[in-house]
Design an enzyme around this catalytic site. Structure first.
Site, PDB file in Angstrom:
ATOM      1  N   ARG A   4      -4.750 -17.923  -2.113  1.00 50.10           N
ATOM      2  CA  ARG A   4      -5.505 -17.433  -3.275  1.00 50.10           C
ATOM      3  C   ARG A   4      -6.745 -16.658  -2.829  1.00 50.10           C
ATOM      4  O   ARG A   4      -7.033 -15.588  -3.356  1.00 50.10           O
ATOM      5  CB  ARG A   4      -5.908 -18.601  -4.166  1.00 50.10           C
ATOM      6  N   ARG A   8      -8.940 -24.342  18.445  1.00 44.07           N
ATOM      7  CA  ARG A   8      -7.801 -25.257  18.392  1.00 44.07           C
ATOM      8  C   ARG A   8      -7.519 -25.933  19.726  1.00 44.07           C
ATOM      9  O   ARG A   8      -6.839 -26.951  19.775  1.00 44.07           O
ATOM     10  CB  ARG A   8      -6.554 -24.511  17.919  1.00 44.07           C
TER      11      ARG A   8
END
Length: 146
Positions: A29, A102
Site C-alpha cells: 500500500r 540482515r
C-alpha cells in the site's frame, strides 16, 4: 509428556509469520505495488524479500523444533526456538531497513536452526538405539564418564 511448550512456541512462530505477511501488505500500500507484482522501490523489495526468506525457512524450523522437542528435550528445543524467532524478527527488521542489516541476524538464526537440527538428530539416534537396538547410549556414556 504434554508438548505444551512446543505448541506455545509454534503459535508464536505462526503469529510472527502473520506479522511478516502484514508488513508486506502495508508495504504494498505504502509503495503502491499491486499484486502479483513483486518488484518496486528498493524499500518494498527488501520487505518482500525478508518475508519470503522467513517463509522459506519456516518448514525447516517447525520440523526441527518438534523433532528436537519430542525426541530429545522440550525445554531445550523451546529455548532454541525462541532464540530463532527473536533472530528472525531482528532479521526482518534489519533487512527492511537495509540489505546489510540482515546479515548478523541471519547468522544468529542459522546457529539456532543448526542447534535444533543437531538436537533433533541426536534425539532420533538415541531413541532409535533405545527402541530398536535395545542400547541406551546415554546410560553407556554416563557409566563411561564415572
Amino acid at each position: 509428556m504434554e508438548p505444551v511448550l512446543l505448541g506455545a512456541v509454534t503459535i508464536l512462530a505462526l503469529l510472527e509469520q502473520a506479522y511478516f505477511s502484514l508488513q508486506v501488505i502495508y508495504a504494498r500500500r505504502k509503495y503502491k505495488v499491486s499484486p502479483p507484482n513483486t518488484s518496486g522501490p528498493p524499500e518494498f523489495e527488501r520487505v518482500f524479500r525478508a518475508q519470503v526468506n522467513c517463509s522459506e525457512y519456516f518448514p525447516l524450523f517447525i520440523t526441527a523444533l518438534w523433532t528436537s522437542g519430542i525426541f530429545l528435550h522440550q525445554g531445550l528445543s523451546c529455548v532454541c526456538g525462541l532464540l530463532y524467532l527473536y533472530g528472525r524478527l531482528q532479521y526482518f527488521w534489519g533487512y527492511a531497513a537495509s540489505s546489510q542489516g540482515r546479515l548478523a541476524p541471519l547468522y544468529f538464526c542459522a546457529k539456532a536452526l543448526w542447534a535444533l537440527i543437531g538436537c533433533s538428530s541426536v534425539g532420533v539416534v538415541l531413541s532409535f538405539c533405545r527402541m530398536y537396538l535395545k542400547v541406551d547410549l546415554l546410560q553407556i556414556t554416563a557409566s563411561a564418564l564415572r
